[in-house]
Design a protein around this motif. Sequence first.
Motif, PDB file in Angstrom:
ATOM      1  N   UNK A  42       0.857  -1.200   0.000  1.00 22.96           N
ATOM      2  CA  UNK A  42       0.000   0.000   0.000  1.00 22.96           C
ATOM      3  C   UNK A  42       0.892   1.249   0.000  1.00 22.96           C
ATOM      4  N   UNK A  43       0.577   2.205  -0.861  1.00 31.59           N
ATOM      5  CA  UNK A  43       1.409   3.408  -0.896  1.00 31.59           C
ATOM      6  C   UNK A  43       1.107   4.288   0.321  1.00 31.59           C
ATOM      7  N   UNK A  44       2.168   4.939   0.806  1.00 34.82           N
ATOM      8  CA  UNK A  44       2.021   5.760   2.002  1.00 34.82           C
ATOM      9  C   UNK A  44       1.251   7.034   1.664  1.00 34.82           C
ATOM     10  N   UNK A  45       0.391   7.460   2.579  1.00 38.37           N
ATOM     11  CA  UNK A  45      -0.374   8.676   2.321  1.00 38.37           C
ATOM     12  C   UNK A  45       0.405   9.907   2.785  1.00 38.37           C
ATOM     13  N   UNK A  46       0.509  10.903   1.921  1.00 34.63           N
ATOM     14  CA  UNK A  46       1.137  12.164   2.311  1.00 34.63           C
ATOM     15  C   UNK A  46       0.025  13.172   2.593  1.00 34.63           C
ATOM     16  N   UNK A  47      -0.119  13.558   3.875  1.00 33.20           N
ATOM     17  CA  UNK A  47      -1.212  14.475   4.210  1.00 33.20           C
ATOM     18  C   UNK A  47      -1.087  15.782   3.432  1.00 33.20           C
ATOM     19  N   UNK A  48      -2.208  16.230   2.902  1.00 37.49           N
ATOM     20  CA  UNK A  48      -2.231  17.515   2.202  1.00 37.49           C
ATOM     21  C   UNK A  48      -3.101  18.466   2.987  1.00 37.49           C
ATOM     22  N   UNK A  49      -2.665  19.714   3.002  1.00 35.94           N
ATOM     23  CA  UNK A  49      -3.475  20.722   3.688  1.00 35.94           C
ATOM     24  C   UNK A  49      -4.720  20.978   2.837  1.00 35.94           C
ATOM     25  N   UNK A  50      -5.894  20.791   3.444  1.00 32.88           N
ATOM     26  CA  UNK A  50      -7.146  20.987   2.698  1.00 32.88           C
ATOM     27  C   UNK A  50      -7.732  22.366   2.953  1.00 32.88           C
ATOM     28  N   UNK A  51      -7.519  22.849   4.189  1.00 28.35           N
ATOM     29  CA  UNK A  51      -8.145  24.109   4.564  1.00 28.35           C
ATOM     30  C   UNK A  51      -7.409  24.658   5.767  1.00 28.35           C
ATOM     31  N   UNK A  52      -7.130  25.939   5.760  1.00 30.17           N
ATOM     32  CA  UNK A  52      -6.545  26.551   6.955  1.00 30.17           C
ATOM     33  C   UNK A  52      -7.428  27.696   7.417  1.00 30.17           C
ATOM     34  N   UNK A  53      -7.906  27.596   8.640  1.00 28.37           N
ATOM     35  CA  UNK A  53      -8.706  28.681   9.219  1.00 28.37           C
ATOM     36  C   UNK A  53      -7.869  29.431  10.233  1.00 28.37           C
ATOM     37  N   UNK A  54      -8.530  30.261  11.043  1.00 27.13           N
ATOM     38  CA  UNK A  54      -7.784  31.085  11.997  1.00 27.13           C
ATOM     39  C   UNK A  54      -7.251  30.259  13.163  1.00 27.13           C
ATOM     40  N   UNK A  55      -7.976  29.208  13.530  1.00 23.76           N
ATOM     41  CA  UNK A  55      -7.575  28.438  14.708  1.00 23.76           C
ATOM     42  C   UNK A  55      -7.244  26.979  14.421  1.00 23.76           C
ATOM     43  N   UNK A  56      -7.529  26.526  13.190  1.00 30.32           N
ATOM     44  CA  UNK A  56      -7.323  25.105  12.893  1.00 30.32           C
ATOM     45  C   UNK A  56      -6.836  24.904  11.460  1.00 30.32           C
ATOM     46  N   UNK A  57      -6.172  23.754  11.249  1.00 28.27           N
ATOM     47  CA  UNK A  57      -5.804  23.345   9.893  1.00 28.27           C
ATOM     48  C   UNK A  57      -6.379  21.948   9.661  1.00 28.27           C
ATOM     49  N   UNK A  58      -6.969  21.744   8.499  1.00 25.90           N
ATOM     50  CA  UNK A  58      -7.503  20.427   8.145  1.00 25.90           C
ATOM     51  C   UNK A  58      -6.593  19.770   7.114  1.00 25.90           C
ATOM     52  N   UNK A  59      -6.214  18.520   7.379  1.00 23.71           N
ATOM     53  CA  UNK A  59      -5.366  17.758   6.457  1.00 23.71           C
ATOM     54  C   UNK A  59      -6.120  16.540   5.947  1.00 23.71           C
ATOM     55  N   UNK A  60      -5.756  16.106   4.752  1.00 25.52           N
ATOM     56  CA  UNK A  60      -6.315  14.865   4.215  1.00 25.52           C
ATOM     57  C   UNK A  60      -5.705  13.681   4.963  1.00 25.52           C
ATOM     58  N   UNK A  61      -6.382  12.538   4.890  1.00 26.90           N
ATOM     59  CA  UNK A  61      -5.829  11.281   5.402  1.00 26.90           C
ATOM     60  C   UNK A  61      -5.944  10.246   4.281  1.00 26.90           C
ATOM     61  N   UNK A  62      -5.497   9.021   4.549  1.00 28.15           N
ATOM     62  CA  UNK A  62      -5.574   7.970   3.523  1.00 28.15           C
ATOM     63  C   UNK A  62      -7.030   7.672   3.147  1.00 28.15           C
ATOM     64  N   UNK A  63      -7.945   7.974   4.063  1.00 34.46           N
ATOM     65  CA  UNK A  63      -9.374   7.750   3.818  1.00 34.46           C
ATOM     66  C   UNK A  63     -10.017   9.067   3.379  1.00 34.46           C
ATOM     67  N   UNK A  64     -10.566   9.126   2.164  1.00 35.80           N
ATOM     68  CA  UNK A  64     -11.145  10.394   1.685  1.00 35.80           C
ATOM     69  C   UNK A  64     -12.316  10.889   2.531  1.00 35.80           C
ATOM     70  N   UNK A  65     -12.914   9.994   3.322  1.00 30.07           N
ATOM     71  CA  UNK A  65     -14.047  10.408   4.158  1.00 30.07           C
ATOM     72  C   UNK A  65     -13.609  10.910   5.532  1.00 30.07           C
TER      73      UNK A  65
END
Length: 250
Positions: A1-24
Amino acid sequence: MSEHHPEKRYEGKAKILYSTADPDVLLTYFKDDATAFNAQKKGTIQGKGEMNCTIAAALLQWLETQGIPTHFIEQTKADEMLVKAVKILPVEVVVRNIAAGSLCKQTGLAQGTVLPQPLVEFYLKDDDLGDPLLTRDRLMLLQIVTAEQLARLQDYALRINGLMQGFFARCQITLVDFKIEFGTDKTGTILLADEISPDTCRLWDQTETDPNLRVMDKDRFRQDLGNIENAYQTVQARVLAQVQQLQSLA
Ligand code: 5GP
């Protein structure tokens, strides 16, 4: 299985959201950054990310056990949690039990006035427009939610308020008001999203009578009241103790 590289999806004022291996599933990182007045005031609160993540995780998990569907999956680090991927509805839902903040500014009601019943308000989530207060008709006009979704948001908001008021009362904390956000998952189900923390609630310590000393939330930062870290720490300690007590009773 290929390793997942987290990508920044959204950055707000207090939090950052990253992707995971699971799209959900997304990873939320809670920052120490603090902003107020639509980011005109900026600062850092030492340890805020860890405290808010821990408080939000405890509250969201508890609300889930009380029948409120939330995006929360698991707290993976002190300042990180896994959440279900949702499309955030561009509306901030505010519930108030006691008059404070913008309600006083806009209506002239005295701060501290106990409201005869909880007030549910909707604000447009748009920093450029300064998050304006929406009427029901404006919500419909902008097609932000359907009438059915609006009724559901109103119902969830009041249920969450009732649950949280009781929870915080057992922590000797008065829940003055709070802001919540909702999202829809890929099936269209509405979930409570974002965070519930001293950044998003007004919380008054019932063991203090002094109007400045009793403030346990972001108003300490907004109004330069000092001792912010201590206040957040106290909220965290009381919330965790209450969760433990409820679990030991279950
Ligand atoms: P007010 O409308 O009085 O400024 O805020 C009412 C409640 O919602 C307060 O508990 C406040 O912290 C929260 N709130 C309203 N808008 C925002 C926002 O944009 N960000 C955060 N973190 N909290 C908000």
